[in-house]
Design a protein around this motif. Sequence first.
Motif, PDB file in Angstrom:
ATOM      1  N   VAL A   1     -13.711  -5.253   3.909  1.00  0.00           N
ATOM      2  CA  VAL A   1     -13.014  -4.385   2.958  1.00  0.00           C
ATOM      3  C   VAL A   1     -13.748  -4.378   1.624  1.00  0.00           C
ATOM      4  CG1 VAL A   1     -10.824  -3.953   1.762  1.00  0.00           C
ATOM      5  CG2 VAL A   1     -10.813  -4.989   4.049  1.00  0.00           C
TER       6      VAL A   1
ATOM      7  N   LYS B   1      -9.515  -3.250  -8.407  1.00  0.00           N
ATOM      8  CA  LYS B   1      -8.195  -3.411  -9.012  1.00  0.00           C
ATOM      9  C   LYS B   1      -8.267  -3.102 -10.502  1.00  0.00           C
ATOM     10  CE  LYS B   1      -7.782  -7.641  -7.581  1.00  0.00           C
ATOM     11  NZ  LYS B   1      -7.304  -9.008  -7.311  1.00  0.00           N
TER      12      LYS B   1
ATOM     13  N   GLU C   1     -10.241 -12.931   0.127  1.00  0.00           N
ATOM     14  CA  GLU C   1     -10.653 -11.913  -0.842  1.00  0.00           C
ATOM     15  C   GLU C   1     -11.429 -12.589  -1.961  1.00  0.00           C
ATOM     16  OE1 GLU C   1      -8.205  -9.423  -4.131  1.00  0.00           O
ATOM     17  OE2 GLU C   1      -7.646  -8.985  -2.050  1.00  0.00           O
TER      18      GLU C   1
ATOM     19  N   GLY D   1     -12.976  -3.008  -2.412  1.00  0.00           N
ATOM     20  CA  GLY D   1     -11.892  -2.478  -3.217  1.00  0.00           C
ATOM     21  C   GLY D   1     -12.101  -2.691  -4.694  1.00  0.00           C
TER      22      GLY D   1
ATOM     23  N   PHE E   1      -4.451  -1.036  -7.144  1.00  0.00           N
ATOM     24  CA  PHE E   1      -5.694  -1.228  -6.397  1.00  0.00           C
ATOM     25  C   PHE E   1      -5.970  -0.062  -5.459  1.00  0.00           C
ATOM     26  CE2 PHE E   1      -2.506  -2.885  -3.515  1.00  0.00           C
ATOM     27  CZ  PHE E   1      -2.971  -2.536  -2.249  1.00  0.00           C
ATOM     28  N   ALA E   2      -7.245   0.102  -5.151  1.00  0.00           N
ATOM     29  CA  ALA E   2      -7.699   1.073  -4.150  1.00  0.00           C
ATOM     30  C   ALA E   2      -8.770   0.391  -3.318  1.00  0.00           C
ATOM     31  CB  ALA E   2      -8.250   2.330  -4.813  1.00  0.00           C
ATOM     32  N   GLU E   3      -8.724   0.590  -2.002  1.00  0.00           N
ATOM     33  CA  GLU E   3      -9.702  -0.051  -1.131  1.00  0.00           C
ATOM     34  C   GLU E   3      -9.993   0.812   0.082  1.00  0.00           C
ATOM     35  OE1 GLU E   3      -7.751  -3.809  -0.337  1.00  0.00           O
ATOM     36  OE2 GLU E   3      -6.842  -3.028   1.506  1.00  0.00           O
ATOM     37  N   SER E   4     -11.121   0.546   0.710  1.00  0.00           N
ATOM     38  CA  SER E   4     -11.492   1.208   1.955  1.00  0.00           C
ATOM     39  C   SER E   4     -12.099   0.171   2.883  1.00  0.00           C
ATOM     40  CB  SER E   4     -12.474   2.355   1.695  1.00  0.00           C
ATOM     41  OG  SER E   4     -13.669   1.862   1.140  1.00  0.00           O
ATOM     42  N   ASN E   5     -12.054   0.458   4.187  1.00  0.00           N
ATOM     43  CA  ASN E   5     -12.594  -0.516   5.138  1.00  0.00           C
ATOM     44  C   ASN E   5     -13.092   0.157   6.401  1.00  0.00           C
ATOM     45  OD1 ASN E   5     -10.506  -0.645   7.413  1.00  0.00           O
ATOM     46  ND2 ASN E   5      -9.187  -1.028   5.635  1.00  0.00           N
TER      47      ASN E   5
ATOM     48  N   ARG F   1       0.865  -1.179   0.000  1.00  0.00           N
ATOM     49  CA  ARG F   1       0.000   0.000   0.000  1.00  0.00           C
ATOM     50  C   ARG F   1       0.904   1.232   0.000  1.00  0.00           C
ATOM     51  NH1 ARG F   1      -2.581  -3.751   3.466  1.00  0.00           N
ATOM     52  NH2 ARG F   1      -4.664  -4.328   2.729  1.00  0.00           N
TER      53      ARG F   1
ATOM     54  N   SER G   1      -1.954   5.529   2.381  1.00  0.00           N
ATOM     55  CA  SER G   1      -3.151   5.220   3.164  1.00  0.00           C
ATOM     56  C   SER G   1      -3.563   6.438   3.969  1.00  0.00           C
ATOM     57  CB  SER G   1      -2.897   4.051   4.134  1.00  0.00           C
ATOM     58  OG  SER G   1      -2.565   2.876   3.452  1.00  0.00           O
TER      59      SER G   1
END
Length: 218
Positions: free
Chosen positions: A156, A160, A107, A158, A170-174, A32, A35
């Motif tokens: 999570v 890709k 995932e 996200g 990739f981008a993700e949020s949680n 990452r 963040s």
Amino acid sequence: MIKKLLLIALVCCSTFAFAQKDGDANISLGVRGYSYTELPQLFNQAKDHQFISTTFNSYLIKFNEGLFSYRLSGNYINKSLQFDNNCAGCDLTTGKVKDYAFKAGFEKNFSYTGIQPYFAFDLGYRGTEFNGRGFQEQKTPSAVNYRKRGVTVTPVLGIKISPIKELSIFAESNMEFFYAFGKERATADGTDQADSHKFKKGEFLINPVAVGIQFHFR
């Protein structure tokens, strides 16, 4: 001319769709790069939590089985921090925060195309420590220490994007639930008297965005 443009677009789309097939990759390694994350609460922070930006502090490895992956990740934060304690504009506290976590989970990707939305779920262990000094109004400054450790549960979401088969951005949020056991301690300067107490606490932490890169290996 229109036929040529349509043909070029079709070829590009076909190439892009083939670009990332995690089913062909046995292992993926990722980092990452950026963040924006919410730290666990320290003492009686006036704002409850504090958001910080970090770079290249989190790494992950995935074992792929088609659209499904098992994932392991770890991160470490070591930053200077300053905040108001108990109320806004009072009890200035300054020092260093260390935060680390180790997580394991799964995932699930929703397609084999070049753009892949995914859902993940991680369980893990997290620890947060703060060492610094507190400056309360009309009181002697004190050395302060705060520590808590516990378990985390993290769903999570996200996406890709794979410009080539061997690489994904990739981008993700949680949203993370953190339940911890802890202890806080304050020792006034020039004395041996310490004020300390233990606690148990659960809290929700929102991590709006993390952006990184993954490399895929057969």
